[in-house]
Design a protein around this motif. Structure first.
Motif, PDB file in Angstrom:
ATOM      1  N   THR A  95      34.196  37.728  43.333  1.00  0.00           N
ATOM      2  CA  THR A  95      33.990  38.408  42.057  1.00  0.00           C
ATOM      3  C   THR A  95      33.539  39.839  42.311  1.00  0.00           C
ATOM      4  N   PHE A  96      33.760  40.724  41.340  1.00  0.00           N
ATOM      5  CA  PHE A  96      33.333  42.114  41.456  1.00  0.00           C
ATOM      6  C   PHE A  96      33.442  42.774  40.100  1.00  0.00           C
ATOM      7  N   SER A  97      32.923  43.983  39.978  1.00  0.00           N
ATOM      8  CA  SER A  97      33.015  44.773  38.757  1.00  0.00           C
ATOM      9  C   SER A  97      33.650  46.117  39.076  1.00  0.00           C
ATOM     10  N   LEU A  98      34.349  46.670  38.101  1.00  0.00           N
ATOM     11  CA  LEU A  98      34.836  48.046  38.194  1.00  0.00           C
ATOM     12  C   LEU A  98      33.787  48.930  37.540  1.00  0.00           C
ATOM     13  N   THR A  99      33.335  49.965  38.258  1.00  0.00           N
ATOM     14  CA  THR A  99      32.221  50.777  37.771  1.00  0.00           C
ATOM     15  C   THR A  99      32.497  52.273  37.935  1.00  0.00           C
ATOM     16  N   ASN A 100      31.818  53.066  37.125  1.00  0.00           N
ATOM     17  CA  ASN A 100      31.719  54.523  37.312  1.00  0.00           C
ATOM     18  C   ASN A 100      33.011  55.308  37.138  1.00  0.00           C
ATOM     19  N   GLY A 101      33.987  54.750  36.462  1.00  0.00           N
ATOM     20  CA  GLY A 101      35.183  55.532  36.171  1.00  0.00           C
ATOM     21  C   GLY A 101      36.382  55.149  37.018  1.00  0.00           C
ATOM     22  N   PRO A 102      37.593  55.530  36.578  1.00  0.00           N
ATOM     23  CA  PRO A 102      38.831  55.101  37.238  1.00  0.00           C
ATOM     24  C   PRO A 102      38.984  55.612  38.658  1.00  0.00           C
ATOM     25  N   GLU A 103      38.362  56.752  38.987  1.00  0.00           N
ATOM     26  CA  GLU A 103      38.454  57.228  40.367  1.00  0.00           C
ATOM     27  C   GLU A 103      37.781  56.246  41.325  1.00  0.00           C
ATOM     28  N   LEU A 125      39.086  38.040  37.769  1.00  0.00           N
ATOM     29  CA  LEU A 125      39.324  39.244  36.973  1.00  0.00           C
ATOM     30  C   LEU A 125      38.003  39.972  36.736  1.00  0.00           C
ATOM     31  N   PRO A 126      37.901  41.258  37.122  1.00  0.00           N
ATOM     32  CA  PRO A 126      36.611  41.956  37.010  1.00  0.00           C
ATOM     33  C   PRO A 126      36.307  42.403  35.587  1.00  0.00           C
ATOM     34  N   ASP A 127      35.035  42.618  35.317  1.00  0.00           N
ATOM     35  CA  ASP A 127      34.651  43.318  34.101  1.00  0.00           C
ATOM     36  C   ASP A 127      34.523  44.800  34.433  1.00  0.00           C
ATOM     37  N   ILE A 128      34.243  45.623  33.421  1.00  0.00           N
ATOM     38  CA  ILE A 128      34.151  47.072  33.615  1.00  0.00           C
ATOM     39  C   ILE A 128      32.797  47.542  33.109  1.00  0.00           C
ATOM     40  N   ARG A 129      32.074  48.247  33.959  1.00  0.00           N
ATOM     41  CA  ARG A 129      30.733  48.698  33.614  1.00  0.00           C
ATOM     42  C   ARG A 129      30.608  50.199  33.820  1.00  0.00           C
ATOM     43  N   GLY A 130      30.125  50.874  32.777  1.00  0.00           N
ATOM     44  CA  GLY A 130      29.917  52.307  32.864  1.00  0.00           C
ATOM     45  C   GLY A 130      28.548  52.636  33.418  1.00  0.00           C
ATOM     46  N   SER A 131      28.274  53.923  33.546  1.00  0.00           N
ATOM     47  CA  SER A 131      26.993  54.362  34.104  1.00  0.00           C
ATOM     48  C   SER A 131      25.871  54.292  33.076  1.00  0.00           C
ATOM     49  N   ARG A 132      26.214  54.221  31.798  1.00  0.00           N
ATOM     50  CA  ARG A 132      25.201  54.132  30.752  1.00  0.00           C
ATOM     51  C   ARG A 132      24.867  52.670  30.456  1.00  0.00           C
ATOM     52  N   PRO A 133      23.616  52.378  30.152  1.00  0.00           N
ATOM     53  CA  PRO A 133      23.248  51.006  29.762  1.00  0.00           C
ATOM     54  C   PRO A 133      24.037  50.576  28.526  1.00  0.00           C
ATOM     55  N   GLY A 134      24.570  49.384  28.570  1.00  0.00           N
ATOM     56  CA  GLY A 134      25.324  48.871  27.434  1.00  0.00           C
ATOM     57  C   GLY A 134      26.801  49.202  27.449  1.00  0.00           C
TER      58      GLY A 134
END
Length: 422
Positions: A95-103, A125-134
């Motif tokens: 398992t893993f997450s996609l983080t911090n933008g498409p780059e 299938l990963p989830d997607i997490r941004g740099s901001r909480p939530g």
């Protein structure tokens, strides 16, 4: 209506500032050329397009359309279905997450596919997490799930979620460096996977390295597939990106629909040291004024359309818009009905995705900032056959040939492929 004395004083000071700035620009950039060639115009050849150097500026000559390059053919990817053996019965889950933008997404995906393939594990299938909480999203909110799963068919087994009997708390956390090697997997990942059965993968980025490697590895083609062959935008996001590109092309009628994308984000510039460590060392970032002067010196006309990755307009960008009036951010060209969702807050994953794909598909890309965004946009552009990537510089004098500032990853005649391509 009474006159506020403070406004009068402020107006005088502003006018004085612009007069001084104009004199400085004239002295530093124009007078030196006039001393050398008083009143003359000099023809210069720039990528098979004649331009005229006159009064300290590079201008297209009559009949020329500026220093634009034609797109080349897309490179042949180095992966092929015939290079992959069938997959065995999966022996666990990654398992893993996609983080911090498409780059970051493309690199994280490549590493996850390589690890899962080597371990003969199923990839969740990963989830997607941004740099901001939530700022958390499902994979399908940005990317096309069906195309993703189809792209890995026969390479890695993909499941949409963990089985109910496996708890997230039972996953062993494992960190791997970007562009993970087979040796690293054998020494640092495989023992944990054999012991725990299921792992939670995270990629860290020790350096940004785009040099073409000379040593071949059996994981290269898998990594290449993971980076460039798996992630495609889902329909709504793709439509928004396409509509914004079409809008930019409409605004660029005088240059045959061609436009420049510049990765310039004010918040990043403020947090970086934009000065080289020596006289011969290139800077790591450039501000709006430096980008404007660079583009003029390599021959782009003031009517050129420019897209900026900056989220919302900032006053520091005004100097760029003064020279290139057709300078836009997302809020200027995005369809009004989409702004509520796609511009919900500054720096969201959706904003970053829009920037990444517009920069990848623009006719010219100029990275005002060094880093992974630049590196992976270059990789994407080379794969798409779009070689005009101009690296900014403080150009001495008044003009320079645009070919001198192509990214080092692009050869003048035969485009140097990112290490995933052959």
């Amino acid at each position: 209506m009474g006159i506020d004395l403070r406004q009068v004083v402020a107006g005088i000071l502003t006018l004085t500032m612009f007069v001084m700035l104009g004199q400085m620009i004239k002295r530093d950039h124009f007078d030196s050329l006039q001393d050398k060639l008083p009143g003359e115009a000099q023809d210069v050849q720039v990528d098979n397009a004649n331009v005229i150097e006159k009064d300290g500026l590079v201008k297209p000559s009559k009949g020329s359309k500026g220093p634009w390059m034609k797109d080349s053919q897309e490179l042949k990817p180095c992966w092929s279905r015939t290079t992959f053996d069938g997959i065995e019965q999966s022996r666990g889950y990654v398992t893993f997450s996609l983080t911090n933008g498409p780059e970051y997404h493309v690199s994280q995906m490549a590493d996850a596919v390589v690890v899962a393939r080597y371990l003969e594990a199923a990839l969740v299938l990963p989830d997607i997490r941004g740099s901001r909480p939530g700022d958390e999203r499902n994979f399908e909110d940005i990317y096309d799930v069906e195309k993703f799963m189809k792209s890995l068919n026969g390479v890695v087994k993909v499941v949409k979620e963990l089985p109910n009997e496996i708890s997230i708390r039972d996953l062993a956390a494992v960190k791997v460096p970007n562009r993970v090697t087979e040796d690293h997997i054998v020494e640092n990942v495989q023992p944990i996977f054999k012991s725990k059965g299921n792992i939670r993968l995270a990629t860290y980025f020790p350096t940004v390295n785009m040099r073409k490697t000379t040593q071949k590895s059996c994981v290269d083609s898998v990594s290449c597939l993971g980076m460039f062959g798996t992630l495609e935008l889902q329909a709504e996001v793709s439509e928004v990106v396409d509509s914004m590109i079409e809008r930019l092309r409409t605004l660029s009628r005088k240059s045959d629909g061609l436009f420049i994308a510049v990765d310039l984000r004010v918040d990043v510039l403020e947090n970086k040291n934009c000065h080289g460590s020596g006289t011969n060392v290139a800077k790591s970032c450039y501000n709006a004024q430096e980008i404007a002067l660079f583009l003029r010196k390599v021959g782009f006309d003031t009517d050129t359309t420019i897209y900026l990755t900056q989220s919302k307009w900032d006053n520091s960008l005004s100097v760029l818009k003064d020279i290139f009036p057709k300078t836009y951010t997302k809020e200027n060209i995005m369809p009004e009905e989409k702004k509520g969702k796609f511009l919900e807050f500054e720096g969201s994953e959706l904003e970053k995705v829009i920037d990444f794909y517009i920069c990848s598909k623009s006719d010219v890309f100029v990275p005002a900032l060094s880093g992974l965004f630049y590196a992976n946009v270059v990789g994407k552009r080379i794969a798409l056959g779009k070689p005009q990537i101009l690296v900014p510089a403080d150009i001495p004098g008044t003009s320079a040939a645009v070919m001198n500032y192509l990214a080092p990853y692009v050869a003048k005649k035969n485009h140097l492929a990112y290490s995933c391509f052959c």
